[in-house]
Design a protein around this motif. Structure first.
Motif, short mmCIF file in Angstrom:
data_model
loop_
_atom_site.label_atom_id
_atom_site.label_comp_id
_atom_site.label_asym_id
_atom_site.label_seq_id
_atom_site.Cartn_x
_atom_site.Cartn_y
_atom_site.Cartn_z
N MET A 1 0.61 -1.41 -0.01
CA MET A 1 0.16 -0.26 0.31
C MET A 1 1.16 1.38 -0.21
N LEU A 2 0.45 1.86 -1.09
CA LEU A 2 1.74 3.06 -1.33
C LEU A 2 0.73 4.60 -0.51
N SER A 3 1.85 5.12 0.80
CA SER A 3 1.27 5.82 1.09
C SER A 3 1.83 7.43 1.22
N LEU A 4 0.33 8.29 1.01
CA LEU A 4 0.74 9.78 0.90
C LEU A 4 0.90 10.85 1.70
N VAL A 5 1.34 11.41 1.58
CA VAL A 5 1.79 12.50 2.13
C VAL A 5 0.92 14.27 1.16
N VAL A 6 -0.25 14.35 1.12
CA VAL A 6 -0.64 15.55 0.32
C VAL A 6 -0.84 16.87 0.85
N LEU A 7 0.19 17.91 0.05
CA LEU A 7 0.16 19.27 0.22
C LEU A 7 -0.58 20.13 -0.33
N ILE A 8 -1.33 20.88 0.34
CA ILE A 8 -2.29 22.22 -0.73
C ILE A 8 -2.02 23.68 0.33
N SER A 9 -2.77 24.58 -0.57
CA SER A 9 -2.59 26.10 -0.41
C SER A 9 -4.38 26.46 -0.53
N GLY A 10 -4.97 25.72 -1.06
CA GLY A 10 -6.25 26.16 -1.58
C GLY A 10 -7.13 24.75 -1.15
N GLY A 11 -7.86 25.31 -1.98
CA GLY A 11 -9.64 24.01 -1.55
C GLY A 11 -9.17 22.72 -2.02
N GLY A 12 -7.80 21.86 -2.48
CA GLY A 12 -8.06 20.78 -2.46
C GLY A 12 -8.70 20.13 -2.92
N SER A 13 -9.10 20.25 -4.49
CA SER A 13 -10.13 19.60 -5.25
C SER A 13 -9.18 18.14 -5.45
N LEU A 177 -3.97 12.03 -11.65
CA LEU A 177 -3.03 12.56 -10.34
C LEU A 177 -3.55 11.30 -9.88
N VAL A 178 -4.98 10.50 -9.95
CA VAL A 178 -5.36 9.49 -9.29
C VAL A 178 -4.49 7.95 -10.82
N GLN A 179 -4.50 8.62 -11.57
CA GLN A 179 -4.37 7.37 -12.02
C GLN A 179 -3.14 7.08 -12.49
N ALA A 180 -2.18 8.38 -12.18
CA ALA A 180 -0.73 8.37 -11.79
C ALA A 180 -0.55 7.49 -10.67
N VAL A 181 -0.81 7.88 -9.44
CA VAL A 181 -0.80 7.46 -7.98
C VAL A 181 -0.87 5.56 -8.34
N LEU A 182 -2.27 5.37 -8.37
CA LEU A 182 -2.12 4.37 -9.72
C LEU A 182 -0.66 3.69 -10.02
N ASP A 183 -0.63 3.90 -11.14
CA ASP A 183 0.22 3.83 -11.85
C ASP A 183 1.54 3.52 -10.43
N ILE A 184 2.04 3.97 -10.00
CA ILE A 184 3.37 4.51 -9.71
C ILE A 184 3.04 3.57 -8.06
N ALA A 185 1.75 2.79 -7.44
CA ALA A 185 1.16 1.99 -6.22
C ALA A 185 1.63 0.71 -6.54
N ASN A 186 1.29 0.49 -8.78
CA ASN A 186 1.24 -0.85 -9.23
C ASN A 186 2.73 -1.27 -9.48
N HIS A 188 4.02 0.50 -12.69
CA HIS A 188 4.22 0.38 -14.20
C HIS A 188 5.12 1.73 -14.33
N VAL A 189 4.88 2.36 -12.87
CA VAL A 189 6.07 3.97 -13.67
C VAL A 189 6.46 3.75 -12.07
N ASN A 190 7.91 4.26 -12.86
CA ASN A 190 9.10 4.02 -12.12
C ASN A 190 10.07 5.84 -12.24
N LEU A 191 9.52 6.53 -10.44
CA LEU A 191 9.43 7.73 -10.72
C LEU A 191 11.82 8.19 -10.78
N LYS A 192 12.35 7.19 -10.62
CA LYS A 192 13.05 7.04 -11.24
C LYS A 192 13.95 7.60 -12.92
#
Length: 197
Positions: A1-13, A177-186, A188-192
């Motif tokens: 399970m990928l754990s996320l911290v999300v940083l915002i300045s506004g409404g957070g859509s 964003l949702v698709q990328a988080v899914l791909d990173i968790a699975n 399919h995307v290597n951030l390096k």
């Protein structure tokens, strides 16, 4: 399970989209904390979705570096696998980027490298282009010039205002964003080594 911290300045859509996605038991990521650099409206999502929040007000620090050090300390308490900048309107100090990269991603309301910076939507309209877009990037020390994870075009329609165009871009940003988080968790995307799309 990928754990996320999300940083915002506004409404957070974008944050809401991630929180809603992670309510699905099959979604392989969870937001473990929400942080902000001010008293942002989106912090209320923490209560709604039962996620802890923290605020590191920029105004209460002498300079960007000391603010960044405090922000980093707050983030590291949660030991996240990934930090998502979701409308955070501050450039992170190099020390923070170095500590978190490449597991540090950001959404941007333009088809990078077109229209970087804080006013991507306004700049696209001012340039009179027929299309702009949304991008998701790995954060580096430049302004919106890190490696691109995903991006898609959005048409600029006759009569568009900054507000109407930004709303269409935000819809796309949330999906990317949702698709990328899914791909990173699975895996399919290597951030390096993100592939340019």
């Amino acid at each position: 399970m990928l754990s996320l911290v999300v940083l915002i300045s506004g409404g957070g859509s974008n944050l809401r989209a991630l929180l809603e996605a992670s309510e699905d038991a099959e979604f392989p990521a969870r937001v473990v904390a929400i942080g902000a650099d001010r008293d942002a409206d989106g912090l209320a999502l923490g209560e709604e979705f039962n996620v802890p929040t923290f605020t590191v007000p920029y105004s209460s620090h002498a300079d960007r570096e000391s603010w960044g050090d405090e922000l980093l300390a707050q983030i590291q308490q949660w030991q996240p696998d990934l930090v998502v900048l979701s409308g955070l309107m501050r450039l992170l100090p190099p020390r923070v980027v170095a500590a978190l990269s490449p597991n540090l991603i950001n959404t941007h309301p333009a088809y990078l490298p077109e229209f970087p910076g804080a006013h991507g939507v306004r700049d696209a309209l001012a340039a009179g282009v027929s299309q702009t877009g949304a991008s998701l990037i790995v954060v580096d020390n430049g302004v919106d010039d890190g490696p691109i994870i995903a991006q898609e075009r959005v048409p600029v329609l006759p009569g568009d205002t900054e507000s109407t165009l930004h709303e269409r871009i935000k819809t796309l940003e949330r999906r990317l964003l949702v698709q990328a988080v899914l791909d990173i968790a699975n895996g399919h995307v290597n951030l390096k080594e993100p592939s340019h799309t």
